[in-house]
Scaffold this motif. Structure first.
Motif, PDB file in Angstrom:
ATOM      1  N   ARG A 158      23.000  -9.885  45.834  1.00  0.00           N
ATOM      2  CA  ARG A 158      22.080 -10.900  46.324  1.00  0.00           C
ATOM      3  C   ARG A 158      21.388 -10.389  47.573  1.00  0.00           C
ATOM      4  NH1 ARG A 158      25.373 -15.104  47.623  1.00  0.00           N
ATOM      5  NH2 ARG A 158      25.298 -15.787  45.467  1.00  0.00           N
ATOM      6  N   VAL A 159      20.098 -10.692  47.667  1.00  0.00           N
ATOM      7  CA  VAL A 159      19.335 -10.345  48.863  1.00  0.00           C
ATOM      8  C   VAL A 159      19.213 -11.577  49.745  1.00  0.00           C
ATOM      9  CG1 VAL A 159      17.130  -9.542  49.778  1.00  0.00           C
ATOM     10  CG2 VAL A 159      17.988  -8.626  47.623  1.00  0.00           C
ATOM     11  N   ASP A 202       8.859 -12.977  48.052  1.00  0.00           N
ATOM     12  CA  ASP A 202       8.632 -12.862  46.608  1.00  0.00           C
ATOM     13  C   ASP A 202       9.495 -11.756  46.004  1.00  0.00           C
ATOM     14  OD1 ASP A 202       6.788 -14.890  46.750  1.00  0.00           O
ATOM     15  OD2 ASP A 202       5.040 -13.573  46.778  1.00  0.00           O
ATOM     16  N   ASP A 203       9.564 -10.614  46.702  1.00  0.00           N
ATOM     17  CA  ASP A 203      10.371  -9.497  46.202  1.00  0.00           C
ATOM     18  C   ASP A 203      11.851  -9.866  46.168  1.00  0.00           C
ATOM     19  OD1 ASP A 203       8.138  -7.953  45.837  1.00  0.00           O
ATOM     20  OD2 ASP A 203       8.432  -6.694  47.601  1.00  0.00           O
ATOM     21  N   SER A 204      12.300 -10.601  47.174  1.00  0.00           N
ATOM     22  CA  SER A 204      13.704 -11.019  47.215  1.00  0.00           C
ATOM     23  C   SER A 204      14.036 -11.940  46.044  1.00  0.00           C
ATOM     24  CB  SER A 204      14.007 -11.739  48.535  1.00  0.00           C
ATOM     25  OG  SER A 204      13.785 -10.874  49.633  1.00  0.00           O
ATOM     26  N   PRO A 253      13.203  -0.734  45.330  1.00  0.00           N
ATOM     27  CA  PRO A 253      14.038   0.418  44.951  1.00  0.00           C
ATOM     28  C   PRO A 253      15.386   0.435  45.658  1.00  0.00           C
ATOM     29  CG  PRO A 253      12.215   1.131  46.349  1.00  0.00           C
ATOM     30  CD  PRO A 253      11.938  -0.288  45.968  1.00  0.00           C
ATOM     31  N   ILE A 254      15.466  -0.123  46.870  1.00  0.00           N
ATOM     32  CA  ILE A 254      16.756  -0.216  47.556  1.00  0.00           C
ATOM     33  C   ILE A 254      17.698  -1.122  46.754  1.00  0.00           C
ATOM     34  CG2 ILE A 254      17.915  -1.210  49.577  1.00  0.00           C
ATOM     35  CD1 ILE A 254      15.697  -0.092  51.313  1.00  0.00           C
ATOM     36  N   ALA A 255      17.172  -2.246  46.272  1.00  0.00           N
ATOM     37  CA  ALA A 255      17.987  -3.170  45.475  1.00  0.00           C
ATOM     38  C   ALA A 255      18.451  -2.523  44.177  1.00  0.00           C
ATOM     39  CB  ALA A 255      17.198  -4.439  45.186  1.00  0.00           C
TER      40      ALA A 255
END
Length: 410
Positions: free
Chosen positions: A310-311, A296-298, A254-256
């Motif tokens: 981009r993370v 995985d989330d990144s 959710p932050i992304a």
């Protein structure tokens, strides 16, 4: 845009020239002169990696591939690339980045504050001391200046410090809670030469972010600060941290989504570290399962938004896989930290001092840290998360002393 890179500080590469150009969003590098196969492979691998991940934005005709690197091509990046080649090819470490505390004052009372325990009586560096330190860092080869606190925007002469850094030599960044990041302040910072801001965001939920910061209205300030910084043309990153619980709850997703809505360029996810206010908190460190979830989330975020934003995670930089094998623990490798009172430390999360810039030069302090048994070797993973390192150097720090504590007293 095309620029010729030379390597005046590397006698082994005195006859090498690299033509770096930005062509339709792709970075091309052609080598000319004398060079080894190993050098060719390293140069090609470096630029291939950055082309693969793509660029975040344009800056004066160059590509910004990360807020932590000068735009490519540029004179500042040429300096940084020379340091990179020196470190990897010849094991002669030239630091690329420095984080400098400019004040210990802050409007927040964050539950994770890493500056907890620092002296409240020792005076912070004056503007002249900061200029002197900045020049010493430039002479040493630094190409990324990151100003921290406390809250650095509480320092009213911050723009004067930033303007002292030539964009031909380095980029400058500020880590901020955004409470003071008005449109007027953002404009003044940009005019002074600031490259970008990293704004702290602890949760996508306004009430939770405010609670973790200990400050009402903190979340709204983040949202407004992002808008104000983008309006004046600054690069904007969001900085957050991951505890085991946060990773298992997929908090970064959710932050992304918020960052994508706001137009943020980059998201940095630091590992929760037992330091500062968190030094005695058990169970916050990422375990193998939490790290894999975070990775995985990144990947999902980077695929979903095609790298904009981009993370980048500390977990990835410590994996030793792919290009991350050149990164690892940044302390006494890529960077060092100078506290607001002038103490020289490996990084801003490590409460260990190797001396003070009021008494020794930055160059001498850098050499001291490189020759210390705890830092004389490159480490792939974060030392502050290593059980053996903590047992020897962190848990032995006496209680109720001002931090950082001299490593030579342990």
């Amino acid at each position: 845009m095309e620029l010729e890179y030379g390597f005046p500080n590397l006698p082994e590469l005195k006859n090498l020239r690299i033509l770096v150009n930005n062509n339709n969003g792709k970075i091309r590098a052609s080598l000319q002169g004398n060079y080894s196969l190993r050098t060719w492979i390293l140069v090609k691998s470096y630029f291939t990696f950055h082309n693969k991940i793509g660029f975040l934005s344009k800056f004066n005709g160059s590509n910004v591939v990360s807020m932590y690197l000068p735009p490519i091509p540029s004179l500042a990046h040429a300096r940084m690339f020379e340091a990179f080649l020196s470190s990897v090819l010849y094991k002669r470490l030239i630091p690329m980045a420095v984080t400098i505390g400019v004040t210990n004052s802050c409007q927040c009372s964050c539950v994770h504050c890493s500056a907890e325990g620092r002296s409240k009586t020792m005076p912070v560096m004056t503007i002249e001391e900061l200029k002197n330190v900045t020049q010493q860092c430039l002479d040493l080869g630094i190409t990324n200046f990151t100003f921290t606190g406390g809250e650095p925007l509480l320092r009213t002469d911050l723009e004067e410090i930033i303007s002292y850094i030539s964009p031909k030599q380095a980029i400058s960044i500020v880590f901020t809670n955004a409470l003071e990041l008005t449109t007027q302040r953002a404009h003044a910072l940009k005019k002074a030469g600031l490259f970008g801001v990293h704004i702290s965001l602890d949760s996508s939920e306004p009430t939770e972010h405010n609670r973790l910061r200990g400050k009402k209205g903190a979340f709204l300030s983040v949202q407004e600060g992002v808008k104000n910084a983008l309006k004046v043309g600054l690069m904007v990153g969001i900085s957050t941290y991951a505890t085991r619980e946060k990773a298992l709850k997929h908090d970064i997703l959710p932050i992304a989504d918020l960052c994508a809505q706001w137009g943020v360029h980059e998201i940095s996810v630091f590992d929760a570290i037992q330091t500062g206010k968190m030094k005695d908190q058990e169970g916050i460190l990422l375990d193998r399962k939490a790290r894999q979830i975070l990775l995985d989330d990144s990947n999902k975020i980077n695929q979903k938004y095609k790298g904009k934003p981009r993370v980048i995670t500390q977990t990835w930089t410590n994996t030793g896989k792919g290009f991350s094998r050149f990164i690892g623990c940044l302390a006494a490798n890529w960077q060092f930290h100078i506290t607001a009172q002038g103490d020289f430390t490996p990084c801003d999360f490590t409460p260990l001092s190797f001396g003070n810039i009021r008494e020794e030069s930055v160059k001498n302090l850098w050499e001291k840290i490189l020759h210390h048994p705890a830092y004389c070797f490159r480490k792939q993973t974060c030392r502050m998360q290593d059980t053996n390192f903590r047992s020897k150097y962190i848990k032995t720090i006496p209680k109720n002393v001002d931090l950082p504590y001299s490593i030579y007293k342990l």
